[in-house]
Design a protein around this motif. Sequence first.
Motif, PDB file in Angstrom:
ATOM      1  N   ILE A 136       0.848  -1.207   0.217  1.00  0.00           N
ATOM      2  CA  ILE A 136       0.018  -0.138  -0.038  1.00  0.00           C
ATOM      3  C   ILE A 136       0.949   1.358   0.006  1.00  0.00           C
ATOM      4  O   ILE A 136       0.623   2.250  -0.664  1.00  0.00           O
ATOM      5  N   PRO A 137       1.880   1.424   0.811  1.00  0.00           N
ATOM      6  CA  PRO A 137       2.636   2.493   0.781  1.00  0.00           C
ATOM      7  C   PRO A 137       3.219   2.701  -0.768  1.00  0.00           C
ATOM      8  O   PRO A 137       3.516   3.950  -1.072  1.00  0.00           O
ATOM      9  N   VAL A 138       3.605   1.705  -1.311  1.00  0.00           N
ATOM     10  CA  VAL A 138       4.274   2.005  -2.707  1.00  0.00           C
ATOM     11  C   VAL A 138       3.144   2.169  -3.622  1.00  0.00           C
ATOM     12  O   VAL A 138       3.669   3.321  -4.534  1.00  0.00           O
ATOM     13  N   VAL A 139       1.888   1.666  -3.460  1.00  0.00           N
ATOM     14  CA  VAL A 139       1.019   2.414  -4.229  1.00  0.00           C
ATOM     15  C   VAL A 139       0.618   3.756  -4.177  1.00  0.00           C
ATOM     16  O   VAL A 139       0.495   4.655  -5.107  1.00  0.00           O
ATOM     17  N   LEU A 140       0.618   4.196  -2.846  1.00  0.00           N
ATOM     18  CA  LEU A 140       0.613   5.688  -2.579  1.00  0.00           C
ATOM     19  C   LEU A 140       1.552   6.409  -3.109  1.00  0.00           C
ATOM     20  O   LEU A 140       1.196   7.678  -3.620  1.00  0.00           O
ATOM     21  N   LEU A 141       2.509   5.853  -3.157  1.00  0.00           N
ATOM     22  CA  LEU A 141       3.639   6.847  -3.663  1.00  0.00           C
ATOM     23  C   LEU A 141       3.463   6.884  -5.191  1.00  0.00           C
ATOM     24  O   LEU A 141       3.956   7.727  -5.559  1.00  0.00           O
TER      25      LEU A 141
END
Length: 704
Positions: free
Chosen positions: A405-410
């Motif tokens: 999820i953090p990578v998707v948000l980035l």
Amino acid sequence: MNSVTIILSMAVLAILTAVVYALKVTRIKVGAEGGKAEETKKLLEISTAISEGAMAFLIREYKTISLFIGFMAVLIFLLLDNPESENFHDGIFTAIAFISGAFISCLSGFIGMKIATAGNVRTAEAAKNSMQNAFRVAFDSGAVMGFGLVGLAVLGMITLFLIYTGTFPEVNKLFLMESLAGFGLGGSAVALFGRVGGGIYTKAADVGADLVGKVEKGIPEDDPRNPATIADNVGDNVGDVAGMGADLFGSCAEATSAALVIGATASALSGNTDALLYPLLISAFGIPASLLTSLIARVKEGGNVEKVLKIQLWVSTVIVAVAMYFVTDVFMTDSFEIAGKIITKWNVYISLLVGLFAGMFIGLVTEYYTSHSYKPVREVADASNTGAATNIIYGLALGYQSSVIPVVLLVITIVTANLLGGMYGIAIAALGMISTIAIGLTIDAYGPVSDNAGGIAEMAELGKEVRNRTDTLDAAGNTTAAIGKGFAIGSAALTSLALFAAFITRTKTTGLDILNAEVFGGLLFGAMLPFIFTALTMKSVGKAAKDMVEEVRRQFKEIPGIMERKAKPDYKRCVDISTTAALREMILPGLLVLLTPIIVGYLFGIKSLAGVLAGALVSGVVLAISSANSGGGWDNAKKYIEKIAGGKGSDQHKAAVVGDTVGDPLKDTSGPSINILIKLMAITSLVFAEFFVQHGGLILRLFH
């Protein structure tokens, strides 16, 4: 009022705020009226030992860093000084900015450490009376670091800007901004050694204390019978106060440098000082937003400390979002062009908002995967029932899964900011993510102060009620520290990308084809760097921890009466082991990070270096997230078992302690240090861009 006046005023406001909070903390008397003389003596002895150990390490570390800073300043001058160039890019001005950034970063760490080690014993003292008083002392101690660091960073950058532009008004702004990028390089160089050296120190002590004290001897954490307990408490300050502060100082300076360099390529911005300094206005307006929220931070007895700290982050985020709407409307140019793209002021504002709120959501995802209030950590705790192996397996899985999820948000942040504002939009999004750094760092520094207060309360035998209060404060600090790590990783990714964009812009590089052998070779090599860097730092912790374990075992064996409380351990010996190991082991990882871009750029050229930067960024972000969250998950699984599940001393708890010991260097040494690796390589490349343009690609030229 122009932007320069506002930025200077906000920087002074932050510094004055730090001074006021420092005076509030240091004026608290240790040993209240009618208190027990013996108890007061113990408090002062223990806190003095922690303070002296922390300051001794910091001074020795800064002596080592100063030698390196001197070497790098000379290298910058020699490689960038070009009297025949028509451009204003003499190495002396970049070197001055570099030394200034390094000095201010060191000064910020020194001040923060000094107050944190004064605040821990006062927090323990206040915890005798109430949770509310103890919380406020710990919070005020953290605020000195939060506001002092941001104020000094903003003041340093605006002062250099005024000196350079005032002395050479006829020079192209782009070259002045490139010289100013040296400030970010200086700050980040100190951050590298602060994070690596501090991380090695704290985890060597922590692992040694846990493996012998908890597992072998079965004594509680922070028990005064454990020879490594003072070193452990010193390490909390070294890694989580000075180290974290230097990390975020670097992010602030580097993201600002990237935005200034990219913005200076637009004539509409370079000719308008108010608009050009918009990146500094973001950090400047984060100061009053953080100050307003800090004034209302209060916790009642039995109150939810974690909720209060989270409210600080959310309220300051909303205030910045509202304030920057008006700042953008007043100071930013209506529209400008960068690399053929027309960008409006509202494109810039929305980019800022995307970064601002993406940081908060990344923090929340981090909390979900590292707090024992949620399923992932409880699964790790449950896996401990079948031993340390299954605990470690589940912890690794947690870390890998938590990166999604953090990578998707980035990705969403990067794509949105790029569509709206190009690479300038990405730099602004990075600044938006860390715009509330003053309050974020306050909360981060609050954690180790509370943790130390608990250790002091245990060693001074202040009683169960005091320890319960400090444990409650510390538990909240652990959760918010995990959120802070999420912020730091997210901002590092965006900052690194923005610096990469500034590097590409400055070198006028085109045609970065992924199938090009130079680019693809650089990608592979760059993707490997975070892993070898992690290997070096993990082995460093292992070596230092091995020395610590052997020393703690020796003391238990050779000093009779320690376990019966009839003799005192030799705390200073353990402090010295951690200090020596940290200073010795931080050199090789540091040289790897700082010399790689220079060597690759000089030997293989700009395209290969661009591939290295991209590869390190992509693999580094995922590795940093998974490492930090695996470590956080193991840590809180142990705490969950202690409080709710099997309890201390059970087989389940022993398995969890092993997992936590494996996770400690991941979450507090290697994981956070990767942030600096990807940022520092990018800022180094930007600072030496002119050198690479003139002299890069030696090997390729030989073959052609």
